[in-house]
Write a protein that holds these residues in place. Structure first.
Motif, short mmCIF file in Angstrom:
data_model
loop_
_atom_site.label_atom_id
_atom_site.label_comp_id
_atom_site.label_asym_id
_atom_site.label_seq_id
_atom_site.Cartn_x
_atom_site.Cartn_y
_atom_site.Cartn_z
N CYS A 1 -10.33 -3.41 -4.56
CA CYS A 1 -8.78 -3.38 -4.55
C CYS A 1 -8.71 -4.56 -3.00
CB CYS A 1 -7.88 -2.11 -4.74
SG CYS A 1 -6.20 -2.69 -4.72
N GLN B 1 -9.04 -6.34 -16.69
CA GLN B 1 -7.65 -5.30 -15.74
C GLN B 1 -7.79 -4.62 -15.52
OE1 GLN B 1 -4.11 -7.13 -17.58
NE2 GLN B 1 -4.74 -9.93 -16.89
N GLN C 1 -5.77 -1.05 -13.24
CA GLN C 1 -4.48 -0.47 -12.36
C GLN C 1 -5.53 0.38 -11.43
OE1 GLN C 1 -1.13 1.37 -13.58
NE2 GLN C 1 -0.36 1.21 -12.18
N CYS C 2 -5.35 -0.21 -9.72
CA CYS C 2 -5.90 1.10 -8.84
C CYS C 2 -5.74 2.42 -8.91
CB CYS C 2 -5.99 -0.49 -7.29
SG CYS C 2 -6.49 0.68 -6.44
N GLY D 1 -1.81 1.91 -7.58
CA GLY D 1 -1.49 1.44 -7.87
C GLY D 1 -1.06 -0.36 -8.23
N ALA D 2 -1.61 -0.70 -7.78
CA ALA D 2 -1.76 -2.74 -7.90
C ALA D 2 -2.20 -2.91 -9.16
CB ALA D 2 -2.94 -3.22 -6.78
N HIS D 3 -2.05 -4.05 -9.98
CA HIS D 3 -2.62 -4.16 -10.85
C HIS D 3 -3.37 -5.37 -10.56
CE1 HIS D 3 0.37 -2.46 -14.30
NE2 HIS D 3 1.04 -2.59 -13.03
N PRO E 1 -4.79 -9.12 -7.18
CA PRO E 1 -3.72 -7.94 -7.60
C PRO E 1 -3.12 -9.14 -8.07
CG PRO E 1 -3.58 -8.45 -5.28
CD PRO E 1 -4.62 -8.60 -5.35
N PRO F 1 2.48 -7.44 -12.91
CA PRO F 1 2.64 -7.33 -14.72
C PRO F 1 3.89 -7.94 -14.96
CG PRO F 1 2.54 -4.94 -13.87
CD PRO F 1 2.47 -6.08 -13.08
N MET G 1 -0.66 -4.47 -19.44
CA MET G 1 -2.69 -3.01 -19.54
C MET G 1 -2.95 -2.74 -20.49
SD MET G 1 -2.86 -4.00 -16.75
CE MET G 1 -4.30 -3.04 -16.00
#
Length: 165
Positions: free
Chosen positions: A115, A130, A132-133, A136-138, A156, A159, A165
């Motif tokens: 990330c 894709q 989501q970490c 919270g980051a996409h 990052p 969205p 996602m």
């Protein structure tokens, strides 16, 4: 600057089927007890090439086995992902190059994304594009693996709508 090899999801040393490399003077097979049959099949394919086999039990045995091998030895590793990474890392630490290694993993491989927001690696599904970490980051999973960060670079993004996602 030298970057030592790392075993990762798309590593050049990974193979679905071990195959003899004829330009080496010796073969060294390292496997888990559960994969001893796979090692015996490879040994039968090596014909006149002298070979040694080590049944992996602990990293200290692997290090000793690798150090005792002569120059011109090709190392074959057959193990589950975690053991293969341990054996591969030990071999590289002892000076074995990627050219001298062939790895077959049994079972699931693991893939990691790094990330770029929280600077941590996370395990992801091997097909994910894709994710989501945990922060919270996409992230878009990039095509490049960082040997330093030990993961594919996760870029990052924001969205645009729910359900991306």
């Amino acid at each position: 600057m030298y970057n030592s090899p790392v075993l990762f999801f798309e590593s050049v040393t990974l193979t679905e089927k071990l195959s003899p490399k004829t330009h080496f003077v010796k073969a060294a097979i390292i496997c888990d007890e559960a994969y001893k049959e796979e090692a015996q099949q490879l040994q039968a394919q090596l014909y006149d090439t002298p070979s040694d086999t080590l049944i992996f039990e602990n990293p200290a045995d692997v290090r000793k086995f690798i150090v005792e091998q002569k120059m011109g030895t090709c190392f074959y590793i057959v193990a589950n992902w975690d053991d293969a990474v341990t054996i591969f890392s030990t071999a590289v630490e002892e000076g074995v190059s990627e050219e001298e290694l062939q790895v077959k993993t049994i079972g699931e491989k693991r893939k990691y994304v790094y990330c770029m927001k929280c600077f941590t690696p996370s395990e992801i599904d091997t097909q994910a594009k894709q994710v989501q970490c945990g922060c919270g980051a996409h992230l878009n999973v990039g095509p490049f693996y960082s040997k330093v960060r030990k993961g594919y670079i996760g870029y990052p993004f924001v969205p645009e709508a729910e359900g991306v996602m």
